[in-house]
Write a protein that holds these residues in place. Structure first.
Motif, short mmCIF file in Angstrom:
data_model
loop_
_atom_site.label_atom_id
_atom_site.label_comp_id
_atom_site.label_asym_id
_atom_site.label_seq_id
_atom_site.Cartn_x
_atom_site.Cartn_y
_atom_site.Cartn_z
N LEU A 282 24.28 13.50 -0.20
CA LEU A 282 25.15 13.06 -1.29
C LEU A 282 25.80 11.75 -0.86
CD1 LEU A 282 26.25 14.03 -4.08
CD2 LEU A 282 28.22 14.92 -2.84
N VAL A 283 25.47 10.67 -1.55
CA VAL A 283 25.95 9.34 -1.17
C VAL A 283 27.19 8.99 -2.00
CG1 VAL A 283 25.38 6.90 -0.97
CG2 VAL A 283 23.62 8.63 -0.58
N VAL A 284 28.28 8.74 -1.30
CA VAL A 284 29.55 8.36 -1.91
C VAL A 284 29.79 6.89 -1.62
CG1 VAL A 284 32.04 8.77 -1.89
CG2 VAL A 284 30.47 10.69 -1.60
N THR A 285 30.18 6.12 -2.62
CA THR A 285 30.32 4.68 -2.40
C THR A 285 31.59 4.13 -3.04
OG1 THR A 285 29.12 2.57 -2.47
CG2 THR A 285 28.99 3.96 -4.43
N GLY A 286 32.00 2.99 -2.53
CA GLY A 286 33.17 2.27 -3.01
C GLY A 286 33.43 1.11 -2.08
N ASP A 287 34.40 0.29 -2.42
CA ASP A 287 34.68 -0.86 -1.56
C ASP A 287 35.79 -0.54 -0.57
OD1 ASP A 287 36.70 -0.76 -3.47
OD2 ASP A 287 36.93 -2.93 -3.57
N PRO A 288 35.85 -1.27 0.55
CA PRO A 288 36.98 -1.11 1.47
C PRO A 288 38.28 -1.46 0.75
CG PRO A 288 35.19 -2.31 2.53
CD PRO A 288 34.86 -2.24 1.06
N TRP A 289 39.23 -0.53 0.74
CA TRP A 289 40.48 -0.71 0.00
C TRP A 289 41.57 0.10 0.69
CZ3 TRP A 289 42.45 1.77 -5.02
CH2 TRP A 289 43.27 0.89 -5.73
N GLU B 115 29.16 -0.01 -8.08
CA GLU B 115 28.87 0.44 -9.44
C GLU B 115 27.37 0.37 -9.74
OE1 GLU B 115 32.06 0.11 -12.73
OE2 GLU B 115 31.90 -1.90 -11.86
N ILE B 116 26.74 -0.71 -9.32
CA ILE B 116 25.29 -0.85 -9.54
C ILE B 116 24.53 0.26 -8.82
CG2 ILE B 116 23.29 -2.30 -9.06
CD1 ILE B 116 25.12 -4.74 -9.48
N ALA B 117 24.96 0.57 -7.59
CA ALA B 117 24.27 1.61 -6.80
C ALA B 117 24.33 2.96 -7.51
CB ALA B 117 24.90 1.70 -5.41
N VAL B 118 25.48 3.29 -8.10
CA VAL B 118 25.60 4.56 -8.83
C VAL B 118 24.81 4.50 -10.13
CG1 VAL B 118 27.23 6.09 -10.03
CG2 VAL B 118 27.81 5.17 -7.77
N ASP B 119 24.90 3.38 -10.83
CA ASP B 119 24.19 3.23 -12.10
C ASP B 119 22.68 3.37 -11.92
OD1 ASP B 119 26.60 2.82 -13.32
OD2 ASP B 119 26.40 0.64 -13.47
N GLU B 120 22.16 2.85 -10.79
CA GLU B 120 20.72 2.82 -10.57
C GLU B 120 20.22 3.98 -9.71
OE1 GLU B 120 19.63 -1.06 -9.22
OE2 GLU B 120 20.16 -2.02 -11.13
N GLY B 121 21.12 4.91 -9.36
CA GLY B 121 20.70 6.12 -8.66
C GLY B 121 20.56 5.99 -7.16
N ARG B 122 21.06 4.90 -6.57
CA ARG B 122 21.01 4.76 -5.11
C ARG B 122 22.24 5.34 -4.44
NH1 ARG B 122 18.68 -0.09 -6.72
NH2 ARG B 122 20.66 -1.20 -6.56
N ALA B 123 23.23 5.73 -5.24
CA ALA B 123 24.40 6.44 -4.75
C ALA B 123 24.78 7.46 -5.82
CB ALA B 123 25.56 5.48 -4.48
N ASP B 124 25.46 8.52 -5.39
CA ASP B 124 25.76 9.63 -6.29
C ASP B 124 27.18 9.61 -6.84
OD1 ASP B 124 23.20 11.19 -5.84
OD2 ASP B 124 23.95 11.05 -3.79
N VAL B 125 28.13 9.16 -6.02
CA VAL B 125 29.54 9.28 -6.38
C VAL B 125 30.25 7.95 -6.16
CG1 VAL B 125 31.73 10.44 -5.87
CG2 VAL B 125 29.58 11.72 -5.76
N LEU B 126 31.03 7.54 -7.15
CA LEU B 126 31.87 6.34 -7.06
C LEU B 126 33.30 6.82 -6.86
CD1 LEU B 126 31.63 3.21 -7.41
CD2 LEU B 126 32.14 3.57 -9.83
N ILE B 127 33.97 6.32 -5.81
CA ILE B 127 35.34 6.76 -5.54
C ILE B 127 36.34 5.75 -6.08
CG2 ILE B 127 34.69 8.09 -3.51
CD1 ILE B 127 35.80 5.79 -1.78
N ASN B 128 37.60 6.21 -6.21
CA ASN B 128 38.73 5.35 -6.59
C ASN B 128 38.44 4.59 -7.89
OD1 ASN B 128 39.93 6.18 -4.20
ND2 ASN B 128 39.18 4.42 -3.05
N CYS B 129 37.96 5.33 -8.88
CA CYS B 129 37.49 4.72 -10.13
C CYS B 129 38.46 5.00 -11.27
CB CYS B 129 36.10 5.27 -10.46
SG CYS B 129 35.28 4.42 -11.82
N ALA B 130 38.92 3.95 -11.94
CA ALA B 130 39.79 4.09 -13.10
C ALA B 130 38.93 4.21 -14.36
CB ALA B 130 40.72 2.88 -13.22
N LYS B 131 39.43 4.95 -15.33
CA LYS B 131 38.70 5.11 -16.59
C LYS B 131 38.85 3.88 -17.46
CE LYS B 131 38.86 10.15 -17.23
NZ LYS B 131 39.31 11.25 -18.12
N THR B 132 37.76 3.50 -18.10
CA THR B 132 37.77 2.52 -19.18
C THR B 132 36.82 3.05 -20.26
OG1 THR B 132 35.88 1.22 -18.37
CG2 THR B 132 38.07 0.63 -17.52
N ASP B 133 36.91 2.49 -21.46
CA ASP B 133 36.01 2.93 -22.53
C ASP B 133 34.55 2.72 -22.13
OD1 ASP B 133 38.18 3.63 -24.05
OD2 ASP B 133 38.19 1.78 -25.24
#
Length: 269
Positions: free
Chosen positions: A43-50, A90-108
């Motif tokens: 399970l690949v979790v991704t995000g930027d250093p923050w 975001e691209i990695a999750v959108d294209e299936g190279r990662a499963d989970v995006l962390i620290n993500c705020a909702k937008t429409d």
């Protein structure tokens, strides 16, 4: 207690809370998402250093990975933490190279693309200026004509993004923004209060004295994990996270993590 002793105690506390399940949490950093292919069954979790929410220099990788170590790992599964710039994450999750995006705020737009978990942290946006700048923040109108340092792909309030009188100048990381602010290439930075404070604490004192944090009236923003709606297991990952998040909130582990990082103001009640 000296700052050094306090830092040692803080690190030890966090390590005690997170270390057992983080044995199965791997870490990686890539330059290009297109060159990365996750091992089968990981399970690949991704995000930027923050920092302190996600920090490749922290033995426990930051608040979010520490929480995920209690909500998504088990003896039969491995979670790989993949640090990369936010837009690439975001691209990695959108294209299936990662499963989970962390620290993500909702937008429409994001709600059309992702499944979102229940919130696990909240952030408070502040402004950062140069200490010698006489600027006084009195509301959104006082930002007219200002060059504001932002980060590519981050979600900001619509009334900020859509205000054409405010000039947004995106970069890859908040560290890049501090460099530009110091060089007088932007007027202000907008980012989370805890993140900005962490950045200043990590700077040499003569350098950090060049900056000042300005509170704003912007409402706190909830952050979530997100999975792609194209991922067949995406909703199941969210359900697992939500169920275990409730457990660690009920048994006190969640608050222990937040307290260990001195992030109680960012806690979800």
């Amino acid at each position: 207690m000296s700052p050094a002793a306090h830092g040692t105690k803080l690190t030890s506390t966090i390590f005690f809370i997170c270390t057992i399940t983080l044995l199965s949490l791997l870490i990686s950093s890539v330059g290009k998402t297109e060159s990365y292919h996750p091992p089968q069954g990981t399970l690949v979790v991704t995000g930027d250093p923050w920092p302190p929410f996600a920090d490749p220099n922290d033995p426990n990788l930051g608040i979010a990975p520490c929480i995920l170590s209690k909500t998504l790992t088990n003896p039969e599964s491995k979670v790989k933490m993949l640090f990369q710039p936010w837009a690439r994450a975001e691209i990695a999750v959108d294209e299936g190279r990662a499963d989970v995006l962390i620290n993500c705020a909702k937008t429409d737009r994001r709600e059309e693309t992702y499944y979102f978990s229940n919130p696990y942290i909240k952030i408070k946006l502040v402004l950062i200026k140069r200490s010698d700048d006489p600027f006084v923040y009195t509301g959104l109108n006082s930002l007219s004509g200002k060059r504001i340092g932002t980060v590519y792909g981050y979600a900001y309030p619509d009334y900020f993004i859509n205000n054409e009188k405010i000039y947004k100048d995106p970069v890859k990381t908040i560290s890049d923004n501090f460099k530009k602010l110091h060089a007088n290439r932007i007027d202000l930075i907008i980012d989370d209060e805890l993140v900005a404070t962490k950045q200043l604490l990590n700077m040499p004192t003569p350098y950090s004295n060049n900056f000042e944090i300005i509170p704003t009236e912007i409402a706190p923003i909830d952050l979530h994990i997100a999975t792609s709606r194209k991922n067949p297991s995406g909703s199941k990952v969210i359900d697992l996270f939500n169920a275990n998040l409730k457990k660690i909130m009920d048994n006190g582990v969640y608050q222990d993590i937040m307290s260990a990082y001195q992030a109680n103001k960012s806690s979800i009640k």
